[in-house]
Design a protein around this motif. Structure first.
Motif, short mmCIF file in Angstrom:
data_model
loop_
_atom_site.label_atom_id
_atom_site.label_comp_id
_atom_site.label_asym_id
_atom_site.label_seq_id
_atom_site.Cartn_x
_atom_site.Cartn_y
_atom_site.Cartn_z
N ALA A 100 72.32 13.31 -96.30
CA ALA A 100 71.37 13.63 -95.21
C ALA A 100 71.38 15.11 -94.91
CB ALA A 100 71.72 12.83 -93.96
N ALA A 117 68.16 17.55 -95.21
CA ALA A 117 67.67 18.36 -94.10
C ALA A 117 67.59 19.83 -94.49
CB ALA A 117 68.58 18.17 -92.88
N LEU A 148 64.19 22.09 -94.60
CA LEU A 148 64.10 23.35 -93.88
C LEU A 148 63.73 24.50 -94.80
CD1 LEU A 148 64.48 24.91 -91.25
CD2 LEU A 148 66.92 25.08 -91.78
#
Length: 339
Positions: A64, A68, A72
């Motif tokens: 995860a 992420a 980003l």
């Protein structure tokens, strides 16, 4: 010698002072040790509770975190690309603006050059042309404003005009109506006048002891007639000179309605089968004049009534009366004038 004696005298006092200082220092050391021991015990007692109250951190998922971070990074790249495109667009627009400014400046320069090359007469023509164009623009603006004002004006009130013949005094058959509070009431004028002619000689005897007498007749058709006879004296030529003569004459008469709501409303009078229309059907329009005694509250209805009578071929005579004034007549009064 004097120095030694002075040191000897001060020695006992110095020892006592040092003993007091030593005692104070010892007491302070003892207090510091006691306070430190108590603080240590309190910290030891509090550490288990704080450890129990501290929440355990949730385990971190590496996948995860990597997803992420990747998202980003993608957003950062997209924003960077968008900024680059915006910068290119700005540069392109600036280039177009610069080119357009160059064209405008070139046209202005050519215009100024051509204007400088014109003679005085041509410059005056150019100025006149400009003023003419400006005046034409002002004229079009004024026309537009005038059209807007004309469209915004309220519709004018139209007053109907009936083509009527010249006014003439009525001497033939005359039919009388009263128009009050918008109601049309037939006045039995001829019937009451006939009754007056029949009753007046019977009242002459009452003038022997009075100068005038008033009598009431009717009612007929909702109206009574009150008339007044008077005794007058006048000089008349006779044999041998002038003689005084007495005679009886009618002073005046008035019509008194038995109630205010006599007759029919104007819409009822205009409808088929009304008393008003039945009376008109019995008469010849070429030989009959309709006289309307009208009060101020019914002037509008009088115009409608007059239009209907004109359509049927009747001459109409209007008798306006002040509010509250009775209908009547006298030997000195005027006859109706019809149109």
């Amino acid at each position: 010698m004097r120095t030694k004696n002075k040191q000897f005298d001060n020695a006992p006092g110095q020892d006592a002072f040092l003993d007091v200082v030593a005692n104070l220092v010892g007491i302070l050391i003892i207090l510091i040790m006691v306070i430190g021991a108590q603080a240590t015990d309190a910290m030891v007692d509090a550490e288990p509770d704080e450890a129990e109250a501290e929440p355990q951190a949730a385990p971190v998922d590496p996948e995860a975190a990597r997803a992420a971070a990747s998202a980003l990074e993608s957003d950062i790249h997209a924003i960077d690309a968008k900024l680059k495109r915006q910068q290119l667009e700005i540069a392109y627009r600036r280039s177009e603006r610069d080119k357009m400014l160059q064209v405008v400046m070139g046209v202005e320069q050519q215009f100024e050059q051509q204007r400088a090359a014109l003679d005085e007469h041509q410059r005056q023509d150019l100025q006149a042309t400009r003023e003419l164009l400006a005046a034409q623009a002002d004229l079009e603006d004024l026309k537009a404003r005038r059209t807007a004002l004309e469209n915004s004006r309220p519709a004018p009130n139209v007053i109907e005009h009936l083509p009527t013949p010249l006014a003439k005094t009525v001497f033939g058959t005359e039919l009388h109506f009263r128009l009050l509070q918008g109601r049309v009431a037939y006045i039995p004028w001829n019937e009451l006048v006939a009754m007056l002619k029949e009753d007046a000689p019977k009242s002459v005897g009452k003038l022997r002891d009075a100068t005038q007498v008033t009598e009431t007749l009717g009612p007929i058709g909702g109206f009574r007639m009150q008339y007044t006879l008077r005794r007058v004296q006048q000089l008349a030529p006779a044999a041998g000179g002038m003689a005084v003569q007495q005679r009886v004459e009618l002073d005046r008469f008035t019509l008194v309605p038995t109630r205010d709501d006599l007759g029919e409303s104007l819409p009822q009078a205009m409808s088929e089968g009304s008393e008003f229309r039945d009376l008109l059907k019995r008469l010849d329009p070429d030989r009959t004049t309709v006289t309307v005694w009208v009060y101020p509250d019914s002037f509008d209805q009088f115009r409608t009534l007059k239009a209907e009578l004109f359509r049927r071929g009747f001459s109409t005579a209007g008798r306006p009366l002040p509010e509250g004034h009775p209908i009547g007549g006298s030997p000195d009064g005027s006859r109706s004038v019809s149109q």
